[in-house]
Write an enzyme that holds these catalytic residues in place. Structure first.
Site, PDB file in Angstrom:
ATOM      1  N   CYS A  32       0.823  -1.210   0.000  1.00  0.00           N
ATOM      2  CA  CYS A  32       0.000   0.000   0.000  1.00  0.00           C
ATOM      3  C   CYS A  32       0.861   1.266   0.000  1.00  0.00           C
ATOM      4  O   CYS A  32       0.379   2.338  -0.343  1.00  0.00           O
ATOM      5  CB  CYS A  32      -0.958   0.000   1.177  1.00  0.00           C
ATOM      6  SG  CYS A  32      -0.173  -0.312   2.736  1.00  0.00           S
ATOM      7  N   MET A  45      -4.463  -6.948   4.940  1.00  0.00           N
ATOM      8  CA  MET A  45      -4.556  -5.617   5.562  1.00  0.00           C
ATOM      9  C   MET A  45      -5.707  -5.579   6.568  1.00  0.00           C
ATOM     10  O   MET A  45      -5.585  -4.959   7.622  1.00  0.00           O
ATOM     11  CB  MET A  45      -4.759  -4.549   4.485  1.00  0.00           C
ATOM     12  CG  MET A  45      -3.527  -4.260   3.671  1.00  0.00           C
ATOM     13  SD  MET A  45      -2.104  -3.757   4.670  1.00  0.00           S
ATOM     14  CE  MET A  45      -2.517  -2.071   5.056  1.00  0.00           C
TER      15      MET A  45
END
Lengths: 428, 262
Positions: free
Chosen positions: A56, A198
């Site tokens: 990310c 995540m």
């Protein structure tokens, strides 16, 4: 080691939180299938090895090639073709070659270059990226050693410094923010959309932060079950998101969806007649929550980029630890460089050993008939002759070359080499 | 000589405010509050009030200025409680600065020339004590609302400054603000009822307390309306915070009218 490896050079091309906003990074993301395509495409363009790290916070392509300039050009070209991002993306990329690239890989894997210093997610991400390249046959000895050594450096940084102590990982930084907005986490309801890595990390962060009530929203119930195994919670299908939004104080979105999952209309409806603030956290790449939701009063939306400021204080306070970590990384980089440098003589050493063994085998064959019928006294004499003959054979080539070098006027050069090789560096 | 002691509380509050300010601005993340300066200053103030009362042989409500001094002490006591509840000392400096101004304002004014019999009653003591406590809590609520609005803007603007980290979270500020308002309103209503009983008992003409009655009514209407509409879901936390912050105006009106009346 073959001769090809001697000429390989490291290369790293990437885009990260340091150089590009989340929106642009989203466009450059290389999920597994895209990464495979890129690595395959690079196979045909003089890149001996290649791997893709896509997180990310950064997307990077690491290569090992004979011509790093060409490898870089090819990487950018294929990357552009696969993702077709905004044309300005190239101005946000960074390129490292040769030793700089090695240095960069070590810094990334050691989390010294991370948005959150000392974070613990990056080693796993690097390892997984390398495994993906290996499974595709795109990671060879160079990248293999590079990544392994970089991970060792990372482990050393984490165990010998306090860089990771209290480190705000992306999710724990988010937990701090949630607490600032919504107060005591133990009294809040946290919704988690998605069930990937995540989402798991966010869940762990919120559990550690003291949150107790969770709603897991996912398309597939079996995936959401994994989250429930970490901490009990209610599993809801994703189409129950509007209802869940009204119940939640915190909503973390980390799906793999390509479009927005949480829209302003959805949030407006959830906020109708509600006094409690709503904390939305978008840690998906590409993003799940439409940024326009921030126009709704009482709604706080944060993304990966926004956490930069949260961790900045943390970064400042740990600058001393960061300096120690940088020193460790430097040491480990030097160790890798020494190892890689030593590889240039490895083919020569291999040929020398091969020749020596062949000589020894020939001598054994020559002496074998004499050994078969000999008495113990004769055997001793035969072994003595064998040792003398073997030593003469071994030393014949160096002796001849030394004499020839002396004739050519290179006596000091050959003398130094012979001293290093046969006399352990001592003077005769 | 005793008159000079009136200046001790503002000085103590000013010193404490400076220490709090320095502490708030300190770049160190975790700094212990080694000296409870706020408690010291408040303690000194309370001792000064008691000492003055003992010397004068009367309650410290001779004028609205004296009552203001007591209100400041009550405000600081309420802040000390808030500090414990919110687990944050980041609001110490604004509270202490307000206390400095309030106590200094009070110190500028001398004691009344007379001390009539009707103000020596238990009813009057209760009425004023409840009134100053109520007004102090409403002032406290106003400051908490200001802190909420500031924190809200910081978080919306993604400005995660060191100060923002130290100011309590939005929910805590909201909860404490509403609690202060609610308790303040109740105290003020009780004060008003007892005040009315006192006026009736001692036949105090309504004209003497007309300004004060009107301004206190405005304060009550403002805050009761705000809480009712909030509970009804008509107001968001943000609107409530704005109204809470603006609530300092009617409180100042009470003070203004009080200094002109009895």
């Amino acid at each position: 080691m073959d001769s090809e490896r001697r000429t390989l050079h490291a290369g790293a091309v990437g885009i990260s939180w340091r150089t590009a906003p989340a929106q642009l990074r989203d466009q450059c993301l290389l999920p597994a299938e895209h990464a495979d395509r890129l690595m395959e495409a690079l196979r045909g363009s003089s890149c001996s090895e290649a791997m893709v790290l896509s997180t990310c916070n950064r997307v990077e392509v690491w290569t090992a090639s004979e011509d790093p300039e060409f490898a870089t050009r090819s990487t950018l070209e294929f990357w552009d073709k696969i993702c077709q991002p905004d044309p300005k993306w190239r101005s946000c990329t960074y390129i490292f070659q040769h030793e700089e690239a090695v240095d960069h890989v070590f810094r990334v894997a050691s989390s010294v270059d991370s948005l959150v210093l000392g974070e613990t997610q990056i080693p796993t991400q690097v390892r997984k990226a390398w495994e993906q390249a290996r499974d595709l046959g795109r990671s060879g000895p160079f990248l293999g050693h590079l990544v392994q050594n970089a991970l060792v450096a990372g482990k050393r940084v984490r165990t010998t410094t306090r860089l990771g102590e209290g480190a705000l990982s992306v999710s724990s930084a988010a937990v701090d923010l949630a607490r600032k907005i919504a107060g005591d986490l133990s009294k809040l309801t946290v919704g988690i959309v998605g069930a990937g890595e995540m989402a798991e990390l966010a869940l762990v962060g919120f559990v550690r932060g003291g949150a107790k009530r969770f709603i897991y929203l996912n398309r597939t119930e079996s995936n959401a079950q994994r989250l429930q195994n970490i901490h009990p919670g209610t599993i809801e299908p994703l189409d129950r998101l509007p209802q869940a939004l009204t119940e939640c104080d915190v909503l973390v979105s980390a799906t793999g969806a390509t479009g927005f999952v949480v829209t302003p209309d959805l949030v407006k409806r959830a906020m109708k007649g509600r006094r409690r603030p709503l904390f939305l956290l978008d840690i998906a790449a590409p993003r799940d929550i439409d940024p326009a939701v921030t126009n709704v009063p009482g709604v706080f939306l944060y993304g990966i980029d926004d956490l930069e400021q949260v961790v900045e204080v943390n970064r400042h306070n740990r600058s001393e630890e960061a300096r120690i970590a940088e020193r460790i990384v430097k040491e480990e980089v030097e160790r890798f460089r020494s190892w890689w440098g030593s590889l240039s003589v490895m083919p020569l050493v291999a040929r020398m050993r091969e020749r020596t063994h062949a000589l020894a085998r020939n001598e054994v064959e020559r002496f074998l008939p004499r050994v078969r019928n000999g008495s113990p006294e004769e055997l001793r004499s035969i072994l003595d002759d064998f040792a003398q003959a073997l030593a003469n054979k071994f030393l014949h080539q160096p002796t001849t070359q030394a004499r020839r070098a002396a004739v050519d006027g290179r006596e000091s050069e050959i003398a130094a080499a012979l001293k290093d090789l046969f006399l352990n560096g001592d003077a005769p | 000589m005793i008159e000079l002691t009136r200046w001790i509380p503002p000085l103590a509050y000013a010193v404490a405010a400076l220490f709090y300010l320095r502490q708030t601005m300190s770049p160190v993340e975790k700094r212990p509050t080694s000296v409870p300066w706020g408690i010291f200053a408040t303690g000194i103030h309370l001792v000064q009030i008691v000492a003055m009362a003992l010397v004068r042989h009367r309650l410290p409500y001779g004028t609205m200025w004296e009552a203001l001094s007591v209100a400041v002490a009550v405000l600081m006591v309420s802040y000390m409680m808030l500090e414990r509840l919110a687990k944050s000392d980041a609001l110490g400096s604004p509270f202490l600065l307000l206390a400095t101004v309030g106590s200094a304002w009070s110190a500028f004014h001398t004691e009344p020339a007379r001390w009539p019999i009707h103000v020596q009653s238990a009813l009057f003591l209760t009425h004023v004590s409840l009134g100053v406590s109520g007004l102090a809590l409403l002032t406290s609520a106003s400051l908490l609302a200001a802190a909420w609005l500031w924190q809200y803007r910081q978080l919306r603007a993604r400005n995660f400054s060191s100060l923002s980290r130290r100011v309590p979270d939005l929910v805590t500020l909201d909860r404490l603000g509403i609690a202060s308002t609610s308790v303040g309103v109740v105290l003020l209503i009780l004060s008003g009822v007892i005040g009315a009983a006192w006026m009736r008992t001692f036949q105090v003409p309504l004209g003497l307390a007309l300004d004060k009655s009107v301004t206190v009514s405005i304060v009550l209407l403002w805050n009761v309306g705000m809480i009712a509409l909030r509970q009804n879901g008509k107001f968001s936390s943000q609107t409530t915070a704005w109204l809470g912050f603006a609530g300092i105006i009617p409180v100042l009106l009470v003070l203004w009218s009080g200094t002109r009346g009895l």
